[in-house]
Design an enzyme around this catalytic site. Structure first.
Site, PDB file in Angstrom:
ATOM      1  N   CYS A   2      63.591  60.069   1.750  1.00 19.01           N
ATOM      2  CA  CYS A   2      62.525  59.257   1.157  1.00 19.01           C
ATOM      3  C   CYS A   2      62.166  59.704  -0.271  1.00 19.01           C
ATOM      4  O   CYS A   2      62.239  60.881  -0.590  1.00 19.01           O
ATOM      5  CB  CYS A   2      61.255  59.361   1.986  1.00 19.01           C
ATOM      6  SG  CYS A   2      61.503  59.152   3.729  1.00 19.01           S
ATOM      7  N   ARG A  27      68.898  58.694  -3.129  1.00 20.94           N
ATOM      8  CA  ARG A  27      68.540  59.577  -2.020  1.00 20.94           C
ATOM      9  C   ARG A  27      68.776  58.923  -0.671  1.00 20.94           C
ATOM     10  O   ARG A  27      68.769  59.602   0.352  1.00 20.94           O
ATOM     11  CB  ARG A  27      67.067  59.994  -2.141  1.00 20.94           C
ATOM     12  CG  ARG A  27      66.787  60.757  -3.420  1.00 20.94           C
ATOM     13  CD  ARG A  27      65.319  60.906  -3.642  1.00 20.94           C
ATOM     14  NE  ARG A  27      64.754  61.907  -2.767  1.00 20.94           N
ATOM     15  CZ  ARG A  27      64.613  63.184  -3.080  1.00 20.94           C
ATOM     16  NH1 ARG A  27      65.030  63.607  -4.255  1.00 20.94           N
ATOM     17  NH2 ARG A  27      64.085  64.025  -2.241  1.00 20.94           N
ATOM     18  N   TRP A  76      63.231  56.332   4.506  1.00 12.59           N
ATOM     19  CA  TRP A  76      64.419  56.531   5.325  1.00 12.59           C
ATOM     20  C   TRP A  76      63.887  56.764   6.727  1.00 12.59           C
ATOM     21  O   TRP A  76      63.233  57.775   6.989  1.00 12.59           O
ATOM     22  CB  TRP A  76      65.188  57.751   4.809  1.00 12.59           C
ATOM     23  CG  TRP A  76      66.537  57.966   5.406  1.00 12.59           C
ATOM     24  CD1 TRP A  76      67.702  57.353   5.043  1.00 12.59           C
ATOM     25  CD2 TRP A  76      66.881  58.905   6.437  1.00 12.59           C
ATOM     26  NE1 TRP A  76      68.742  57.838   5.792  1.00 12.59           N
ATOM     27  CE2 TRP A  76      68.269  58.786   6.648  1.00 12.59           C
ATOM     28  CE3 TRP A  76      66.156  59.816   7.212  1.00 12.59           C
ATOM     29  CZ2 TRP A  76      68.947  59.547   7.595  1.00 12.59           C
ATOM     30  CZ3 TRP A  76      66.832  60.572   8.151  1.00 12.59           C
ATOM     31  CH2 TRP A  76      68.211  60.437   8.333  1.00 12.59           C
ATOM     32  N   ASN A 102      56.585  61.799   2.717  1.00 15.12           N
ATOM     33  CA  ASN A 102      57.932  62.264   3.063  1.00 15.12           C
ATOM     34  C   ASN A 102      57.779  63.384   4.077  1.00 15.12           C
ATOM     35  O   ASN A 102      56.882  64.220   3.934  1.00 15.12           O
ATOM     36  CB  ASN A 102      58.647  62.849   1.843  1.00 15.12           C
ATOM     37  CG  ASN A 102      59.080  61.779   0.863  1.00 15.12           C
ATOM     38  OD1 ASN A 102      58.913  60.594   1.118  1.00 15.12           O
ATOM     39  ND2 ASN A 102      59.622  62.207  -0.258  1.00 15.12           N
ATOM     40  N   GLY A 103      58.675  63.431   5.053  1.00 22.14           N
ATOM     41  CA  GLY A 103      58.609  64.511   6.044  1.00 22.14           C
ATOM     42  C   GLY A 103      58.318  63.953   7.424  1.00 22.14           C
ATOM     43  O   GLY A 103      58.432  62.748   7.660  1.00 22.14           O
ATOM     44  N   GLU A 502      86.164  69.903   3.902  1.00 18.08           N
ATOM     45  CA  GLU A 502      85.489  69.167   2.835  1.00 18.08           C
ATOM     46  C   GLU A 502      86.182  67.818   2.588  1.00 18.08           C
ATOM     47  O   GLU A 502      85.516  66.794   2.397  1.00 18.08           O
ATOM     48  CB  GLU A 502      85.459  70.043   1.566  1.00 18.08           C
ATOM     49  CG  GLU A 502      84.916  69.406   0.316  1.00 18.08           C
ATOM     50  CD  GLU A 502      83.534  68.765   0.462  1.00 18.08           C
ATOM     51  OE1 GLU A 502      82.842  68.999   1.460  1.00 18.08           O
ATOM     52  OE2 GLU A 502      83.181  67.985  -0.436  1.00 18.08           O
ATOM     53  N   LYS A 506      84.335  64.078   3.301  1.00 21.05           N
ATOM     54  CA  LYS A 506      84.222  63.134   2.180  1.00 21.05           C
ATOM     55  C   LYS A 506      84.709  61.754   2.598  1.00 21.05           C
ATOM     56  O   LYS A 506      84.062  60.755   2.342  1.00 21.05           O
ATOM     57  CB  LYS A 506      85.049  63.670   1.013  1.00 21.05           C
ATOM     58  CG  LYS A 506      84.468  63.658  -0.326  1.00 21.05           C
ATOM     59  CD  LYS A 506      83.329  64.540  -0.705  1.00 21.05           C
ATOM     60  CE  LYS A 506      82.201  64.731   0.220  1.00 21.05           C
ATOM     61  NZ  LYS A 506      81.404  65.894   0.000  1.00 21.05           N
ATOM     62  N   GLU A 509      82.301  60.116   5.242  1.00 20.76           N
ATOM     63  CA  GLU A 509      81.004  59.678   4.708  1.00 20.76           C
ATOM     64  C   GLU A 509      81.077  58.374   3.956  1.00 20.76           C
ATOM     65  O   GLU A 509      80.213  57.520   4.108  1.00 20.76           O
ATOM     66  CB  GLU A 509      80.504  60.708   3.679  1.00 20.76           C
ATOM     67  CG  GLU A 509      79.905  61.926   4.228  1.00 20.76           C
ATOM     68  CD  GLU A 509      79.483  62.840   3.091  1.00 20.76           C
ATOM     69  OE1 GLU A 509      78.294  63.114   2.981  1.00 20.76           O
ATOM     70  OE2 GLU A 509      80.353  63.287   2.302  1.00 20.76           O
ATOM     71  N   HIS A 525      97.634  72.920  19.895  1.00 21.08           N
ATOM     72  CA  HIS A 525      96.796  73.219  21.063  1.00 21.08           C
ATOM     73  C   HIS A 525      96.004  71.997  21.520  1.00 21.08           C
ATOM     74  O   HIS A 525      95.024  72.137  22.244  1.00 21.08           O
ATOM     75  CB  HIS A 525      95.846  74.388  20.738  1.00 21.08           C
ATOM     76  CG  HIS A 525      96.585  75.646  20.432  1.00 21.08           C
ATOM     77  ND1 HIS A 525      97.256  76.365  21.392  1.00 21.08           N
ATOM     78  CD2 HIS A 525      96.808  76.287  19.255  1.00 21.08           C
ATOM     79  CE1 HIS A 525      97.839  77.417  20.828  1.00 21.08           C
ATOM     80  NE2 HIS A 525      97.585  77.376  19.532  1.00 21.08           N
ATOM     81  N   LYS A 625      70.446  61.707   0.705  1.00 20.25           N
ATOM     82  CA  LYS A 625      70.927  62.767  -0.190  1.00 20.25           C
ATOM     83  C   LYS A 625      70.376  64.128   0.193  1.00 20.25           C
ATOM     84  O   LYS A 625      71.108  65.088   0.317  1.00 20.25           O
ATOM     85  CB  LYS A 625      70.545  62.421  -1.639  1.00 20.25           C
ATOM     86  CG  LYS A 625      71.026  63.425  -2.664  1.00 20.25           C
ATOM     87  CD  LYS A 625      72.534  63.434  -2.757  1.00 20.25           C
ATOM     88  CE  LYS A 625      73.082  64.544  -3.623  1.00 20.25           C
ATOM     89  NZ  LYS A 625      74.504  64.797  -3.306  1.00 20.25           N
TER      90      LYS A 625
HETATM   91  C1  F6R Z   1      78.265  65.859   2.067  1.00 19.13           C
HETATM   92  C2  F6R Z   1      76.887  66.158   1.753  1.00 19.13           C
HETATM   93  C3  F6R Z   1      76.041  66.834   2.779  1.00 19.13           C
HETATM   94  C4  F6R Z   1      75.266  67.997   2.133  1.00 19.13           C
HETATM   95  C5  F6R Z   1      74.318  68.639   3.154  1.00 19.13           C
HETATM   96  C6  F6R Z   1      73.600  69.836   2.582  1.00 19.13           C
HETATM   97  O1  F6R Z   1      78.911  65.205   1.018  1.00 19.13           O
HETATM   98  O2  F6R Z   1      76.406  65.871   0.693  1.00 19.13           O
HETATM   99  O3  F6R Z   1      76.813  67.290   3.843  1.00 19.13           O
HETATM  100  O4  F6R Z   1      76.179  68.921   1.648  1.00 19.13           O
HETATM  101  O5  F6R Z   1      73.371  67.685   3.568  1.00 19.13           O
HETATM  102  O6  F6R Z   1      72.814  69.501   1.487  1.00 19.13           O
HETATM  103  P1  F6R Z   1      72.323  70.586   0.467  1.00 19.13           P
HETATM  104  O7  F6R Z   1      73.515  71.160  -0.194  1.00 19.13           O
HETATM  105  O8  F6R Z   1      71.447  69.815  -0.486  1.00 19.13           O
HETATM  106  O9  F6R Z   1      71.555  71.602   1.243  1.00 19.13           O
END
Ligand code: F6R
Length: 630
Positions: A2, A27, A76, A102-103, A502, A506, A509, A525, A625
């Site tokens: 949010c 976000r 959100w 927010n929260g 990673e 990517k 997502e 396995h 985000k």
């Molecule tokens: C993946 C991604 C998330 C963040 C995770 C941690 O592309 O962006 O998996 O890496 O939510 O976020 P931070 O680094 O802000 O603690």
């Protein structure tokens, strides 16, 4: 997650609030709302417009949203589905009190029941409506009490401030809130666990969950800390603590945001993600700037740890979430290989609840782009409670984690707008290399010659990343081949296992293709049962890898089952050509730089695949985000 923006000043609030919401769209959100009021208006009519869906649904509402005081929010959903009704601002029955939040208020059901017994009726499923009505309840009580008191000093008290204090004492959970009441020309803000920052302009003030929301207007900021209450007027603001009953003002140092608004614009790129991938040579150069000292053969940053502690570290725990936890895995591999310090990596959501084993001789490292991720923050606080020394690798300057850690290093990647993290990952890996060298030098685990070589290689990273960005046409062709697949495997061994993870996250997502990562040796396995003709398998081959032959065998295993093999490799030769269907070539680098270099083609592969599938790349569905709730 949010976004919040509030404004008070001489200008019309609506366009400022709307632009602020747009700046925070990255976000992730599902609905948005704005409420305004005119300071000059004797009628003191409160305006409100809320919409499900995009912030653009709030455009062209200037006639409905007049006034020069207001607040706005992108939601959100946590409690209650995404809908206009559940979106913020929330308000009391006569719409005199407007609040954005927010929260998560964890005990909202108990509070709701109490308020229902007092006659309150609820129209939404949200915890925020409960908080709004709790403040309303105390506000009415405080007004009544103050109007009957004879003492002057009591009458000078602000009933809304008293109500806010009373309500927040009842609340368990996390919040960043901003509110106003139609009878006071003030914005009120309070924080516990969710970020808020005041923007200080000339005769005007802003308050937001992210300075990007008001950076068009001012760079002068004051970051709120947990338990702060801010009372914000046109020409001034007061900062107080929820813990102090006297309500005396606190003085705190203001900051200047050191990036400008172009950093949160697309600069001609179709998506923020592509912009952020392409700007990595620059972000890494920023991360390196002034930190490596070839003359002294050292890294310039302060660890704030005693020599004795560093020499006797028994264990390192690296705690993070998502992509940051994959950078952590790369860090673990390097710390164990080069420094021989036992290192654990665990996702914060697990670590914080497992009754972790921590001693005073342990170093706990948190890695976070946002510096606000709820689980990582909770883990950090826990580590401190246990007396561990903490170190942060963080992007967002002034974020809550950056203020909580004992010491740390900013990755200087600049604002990362795309929900999927790219440039933060590479800068995190670079900073882990800094830490490796620093610890290695102090502890004597690395020789001066090793350090010299590492420093000179690290200084070259921007150029090496530039070379890794060169495979665009080939990557587009590979994206075309995988775009309609149901599933993809990402395999990696050693340090490349982190990069496989990673790569897989990517593509999941942003293209919504199912992807799984495996340590290459684990294939046989179980997962190999799934392979069939044309099944895409992405993996890595580095010529000087001691496990080079084993990597080729893993590829062969998959190829024999008809898999379509995409290899990120630092060389092309006839052997590799006979194994791989697509080779994405990257420069040859030592293992400590491989996660950083090998991830680049995988970022681009995810991007172009998502683009071919017509996905909403910068704001993938269901994702936010900065995950500031559990
Ligand atoms: C993946 C991604 C998330 C963040 C995770 C941690 O592309 O962006 O998996 O890496 O939510 O976020 P931070 O680094 O802000 O603690």
């Amino acid at each position: 997650m949010c976004g919040i923006i509030g404004y008070i000043g001489p200008k019309v609030a609506y366009p400022i609030l709307l632009t602020g919401l747009k700046r925070m769209e990255y976000r992730g959100y599902d609905s948005a709302g704005i409420s305004t009021i005119s300071i000059e208006d004797n009628q003191r009519a409160v305006n409100i417009v809320k919409k499900q869906g995009k912030v653009s649904n709030l455009e062209n509402k200037q006639t409905e949203l007049q006034g020069n005081l207001g607040l706005a929010h992108t939601r959100w959903a946590t409690h209650g589905q995404p809908s206009e009704l559940n979106s913020h601002p929330h308000f009391n029955d006569d719409k005199s009190l407007m609040l954005v939040h927010n929260g998560i208020i964890e005990n909202y059901l108990t509070i709701k029941r109490n308020l229902e017994q007092r006659g309150y009726v609820f129209h939404t499923q949200t915890d925020t409506e409960v908080l709004t009505k709790l403040i309303d309840y105390y506000h009415k009580k405080c007004k009544q009490k103050l109007s009957t008191t004879l003492q002057n000093y009591e009458q000078k008290k602000d009933p809304l401030e008293l109500a806010l204090r009373a309500a927040l004492h009842d609340v368990v959970g996390a919040y960043g809130i901003v509110l106003f009441h139609k009878d006071t020309n003030k914005l009120y803000a309070a924080k516990h666990g969710s970020p808020l920052v005041i923007g200080i302009g000339k005769n005007e003030h802003f308050v937001a969950s992210d300075p990007a929301a008001f950076l068009d207007h001012t760079r002068r900021v004051l970051y709120l800390e947990d338990e702060d209450i801010a009372i914000i007027k046109e020409n001034s603001y007061e900062l107080k603590s929820l813990c102090s009953h006297n309500g005396e003002c606190i003085k705190r140092k203001e900051d200047l945001v050191d990036w400008d608004i172009t950093a949160v614009e697309k600069n001609g790129y179709e998506h923020f993600m592509l912009k952020e991938i392409m700007e990595q040579p620059q972000t890494l150069a920023n991360c390196l700037a002034g930190r490596l000292d070839p003359q002294l053969n050292d890294i310039k940053f302060t660890l704030k740890l005693t020599l004795n502690f560093i020499k006797n570290i028994k264990r390192i725990s690296i705690i993070a979430c998502g992509t940051s936890s994959y950078a952590a895995m790369a860090g673990k591999f390097l710390i164990e290989k080069y420094l021989r310090i036992p290192t654990e990596v665990e996702v914060a959501s697990e670590w914080r609840y497992k009754n972790p084993i921590i001693s005073k001789d342990d170093l706990v490292i948190v890695i976070s782009q946002s510096g606000e991720t709820a689980d990582t923050l909770a883990a950090l606080k826990l580590a401190k409670q246990f007396g561990a020394k903490t170190f942060g690798i963080i992007n967002v300057v002034g974020s809550t984690m950056s203020r909580e850690v004992d010491s740390g290093i900013y990755i200087h990647a600049g604002p990362e707008i795309c929900v999927a993290s790219t440039k933060a990952f590479t800068a995190q890996v670079l900073c882990l290399n800094f830490l490796l060298i620093k610890l290695g030098k102090i502890r004597g685990d690395l020789t001066e010659t090793q350090i010299q070589r590492m420093i000179s290689n690290l200084l070259n990273t921007p150029e090496l990343v530039k070379q890794s960005l060169n495979n665009i046409e080939q990557i587009k062709a590979a994206a075309n081949l995988i775009k309609d697949k149901q599933s993809i495997f990402y395999l990696g061994r050693g340090i490349n296992f982190a990069t496989a993870k990673e790569g897989a996250i990517k593509i999941k997502e942003i293209s919504y293709i199912h992807a799984e990562d495996f340590a290459s040796g684990e294939m046989k396995h179980g997962p190999i049962a799934l392979l069939e003709k044309g099944f895409p398998v992405v993996t890595f081959v580095n010529k000087n890898d001691p496990l080079y032959e084993k990597n080729l065998s893993s590829i062969q295993e998959a190829k024999a089952r008809g898999a379509y093999i995409i290899v990120v490799a630092d060389h092309i030769d006839s052997t590799l050509q006979s194994y791989a269907d697509t080779i994405l070539q990257v420069p040859k680098v030592p293992d400590y730089l491989q996660p950083l270099i090998n991830t680049i083609p995988l970022q681009l592969l995810a991007y172009y695949t998502a683009k071919l599938r017509g996905c909403e790349i910068d704001q993938p569905k269901n994702l936010a985000k900065s995950v500031t709730v559990e």
